[in-house]
Design a protein around this motif. Structure first.
Motif, PDB file in Angstrom:
ATOM      1  N   UNK A 189     -45.816  11.958  13.939  1.00 36.53           N
ATOM      2  CA  UNK A 189     -44.588  12.533  13.398  1.00 36.53           C
ATOM      3  C   UNK A 189     -43.661  12.889  14.545  1.00 36.53           C
ATOM      4  N   UNK A 190     -42.374  13.036  14.232  1.00 39.82           N
ATOM      5  CA  UNK A 190     -41.442  13.617  15.198  1.00 39.82           C
ATOM      6  C   UNK A 190     -40.778  14.817  14.545  1.00 39.82           C
ATOM      7  N   UNK A 191     -40.343  15.723  15.370  1.00 36.18           N
ATOM      8  CA  UNK A 191     -39.710  16.932  14.864  1.00 36.18           C
ATOM      9  C   UNK A 191     -38.282  16.685  14.391  1.00 36.18           C
ATOM     10  N   UNK A 192     -37.623  15.696  14.996  1.00 39.25           N
ATOM     11  CA  UNK A 192     -36.232  15.415  14.647  1.00 39.25           C
ATOM     12  C   UNK A 192     -35.964  13.931  14.852  1.00 39.25           C
ATOM     13  N   UNK A 193     -35.451  13.278  13.818  1.00 42.77           N
ATOM     14  CA  UNK A 193     -35.069  11.869  13.899  1.00 42.77           C
ATOM     15  C   UNK A 193     -33.575  11.762  13.637  1.00 42.77           C
ATOM     16  N   UNK A 194     -32.875  11.104  14.592  1.00 46.69           N
ATOM     17  CA  UNK A 194     -31.426  10.960  14.490  1.00 46.69           C
ATOM     18  C   UNK A 194     -31.026   9.534  14.118  1.00 46.69           C
ATOM     19  N   UNK A 195     -29.917   9.403  13.388  1.00 51.37           N
ATOM     20  CA  UNK A 195     -29.118   8.176  13.386  1.00 51.37           C
ATOM     21  C   UNK A 195     -28.327   8.203  14.692  1.00 51.37           C
ATOM     22  N   UNK A 196     -28.510   7.166  15.530  1.00 49.01           N
ATOM     23  CA  UNK A 196     -27.929   7.262  16.871  1.00 49.01           C
ATOM     24  C   UNK A 196     -26.398   7.201  16.864  1.00 49.01           C
ATOM     25  N   UNK A 197     -25.839   6.274  16.084  1.00 44.42           N
ATOM     26  CA  UNK A 197     -24.385   6.145  15.932  1.00 44.42           C
ATOM     27  C   UNK A 197     -24.089   5.687  14.511  1.00 44.42           C
ATOM     28  N   UNK A 198     -22.975   6.098  13.925  1.00 40.67           N
ATOM     29  CA  UNK A 198     -22.565   5.545  12.638  1.00 40.67           C
ATOM     30  C   UNK A 198     -21.842   4.212  12.855  1.00 40.67           C
ATOM     31  N   UNK A 199     -22.601   3.189  13.232  1.00 42.75           N
ATOM     32  CA  UNK A 199     -22.012   1.916  13.639  1.00 42.75           C
ATOM     33  C   UNK A 199     -22.960   0.768  13.283  1.00 42.75           C
ATOM     34  N   UNK A 200     -22.447  -0.449  13.383  1.00 41.59           N
ATOM     35  CA  UNK A 200     -23.219  -1.672  13.200  1.00 41.59           C
ATOM     36  C   UNK A 200     -23.861  -1.696  11.814  1.00 41.59           C
ATOM     37  N   UNK A 201     -25.172  -1.531  11.699  1.00 43.43           N
ATOM     38  CA  UNK A 201     -25.858  -1.636  10.413  1.00 43.43           C
ATOM     39  C   UNK A 201     -25.851  -0.332   9.608  1.00 43.43           C
ATOM     40  N   UNK A 202     -25.139   0.658  10.083  1.00 51.08           N
ATOM     41  CA  UNK A 202     -25.157   1.943   9.384  1.00 51.08           C
ATOM     42  C   UNK A 202     -24.430   1.863   8.047  1.00 51.08           C
ATOM     43  N   UNK A 203     -25.103   2.270   7.005  1.00 45.55           N
ATOM     44  CA  UNK A 203     -24.520   2.499   5.687  1.00 45.55           C
ATOM     45  C   UNK A 203     -25.140   3.797   5.185  1.00 45.55           C
ATOM     46  N   UNK A 204     -24.327   4.784   4.913  1.00 44.57           N
ATOM     47  CA  UNK A 204     -24.849   6.122   4.652  1.00 44.57           C
ATOM     48  C   UNK A 204     -25.939   6.120   3.596  1.00 44.57           C
ATOM     49  N   UNK A 205     -25.673   5.530   2.438  1.00 46.39           N
ATOM     50  CA  UNK A 205     -26.649   5.570   1.347  1.00 46.39           C
ATOM     51  C   UNK A 205     -27.916   4.808   1.706  1.00 46.39           C
TER      52      UNK A 205
END
Length: 272
Positions: A100-116
């Motif tokens: 497990x990790x304590x915190x997982x981030x979306x690195x940037x809202x770019x490229x393949x990012x789609x919020x839903x």
């Protein structure tokens, strides 16, 4: 080594060891081990850094239990479709040597990012107990609004470049209003703080280094910082920032620095 009260925000230590551009495996593992053995309990990495294996080695080698370490990593922009998040995250867990990790981030809202699509995978990992907290990085207020609307789990943190020359006032206010932690990367402005006269003046007053003053300033703003350091001397210097207390006059002087500079500014950044 001085003993410091190590403050935590919502379970996240307010000072961490950053590992961006710490690419030599042996050096990276040693840096992480040195920091943890010194007293740090927050380690930040990312898939794109190419050092998750070394970070995992450093955690394993340190005389600190895994459950006492607040470990964060980030999903890169090419892996942000729902299924790619899940698959690439399993690879990250394997490299880090943890379940497990304590915190997982979306690195940037770019490229393949789609919020839903992207954040539904984060919710799934959260529900499975593989991540303790969900975070985003380099998000502007409009992206934060959308993420909060889409997520079932709480949005815990937004990690952004933050230092005396990029104080991120709007994002700090947003974080305060919506109970989101703000984590500052490049808190030393990639070394620019060492050449600023105002910071030097405050540092002399407190018999401190410029790095310590910049980190103490961010802490006064309620921001968690993750300065990258590789040598034991720099890791220790940053650690000892916890013993520096700035007064309101110091903070006002630093706030009055008349320069605005962004050190990390890729073409795909949401502000471009």
């Amino acid at each position: 080594m001085p003993e410091f009260d190590y403050p935590r925000k919502s379970g996240m230590p307010v000072l961490g060891i950053g590992t961006w551009q710490n690419e030599d495996p042996a050096q990276c593992a040693q840096s992480v081990q040195t920091a943890l053995d010194m007293g740090y309990r927050h380690v930040d990495t990312a898939q794109i850094y190419g050092n998750e294996d070394a970070v995992g080695d450093g955690i394993e080698q340190a005389d600190v239990a895994r459950d006492d370490v607040f470990l964060a990593t980030k999903i890169w922009t090419s892996e942000l479709s729902h299924d790619d998040v899940l698959e690439s995250f399993e690879e990250s867990l394997d490299k880090l040597g943890t379940d497990y990790v304590d915190l997982l981030y979306v690195h940037w809202p770019a490229n393949e990012y789609d919020a839903a699509d992207t954040l539904s995978a984060f919710d799934e990992l959260y529900d499975e107990g593989k991540i303790e907290h969900i975070g985003v990085s380099n998000f502007e207020p409009r992206h934060l609004d959308e993420a909060r609307e889409v997520l079932d789990a709480p949005l815990f943190a937004n990690q952004v470049e933050l230092h005396p020359f990029l104080p991120q006032t709007e994002l700090r206010e947003y974080a305060d209003e919506h109970d989101i932690e703000l984590v500052g990367y490049s808190p030393l402005a990639r070394g620019e703080v060492f050449d600023d006269d105002t910071i030097a003046e405050v540092a002399e007053k407190h018999d401190a280094s410029a790095a310590q003053v910049a980190l103490a300033w961010a802490r006064e703003k309620g921001v968690t910082t993750i300065p990258k350091a590789t040598s034991e001397a720099h890791i220790r210097d940053n650690w000892e920032s916890l013993g520096v207390s700035l007064d309101p006059e110091d903070v006002e002087k630093i706030d009055g620095i008349d320069r605005l500079e962004r050190e990390v500014d890729p073409d795909f950044a949401p502000w471009n």
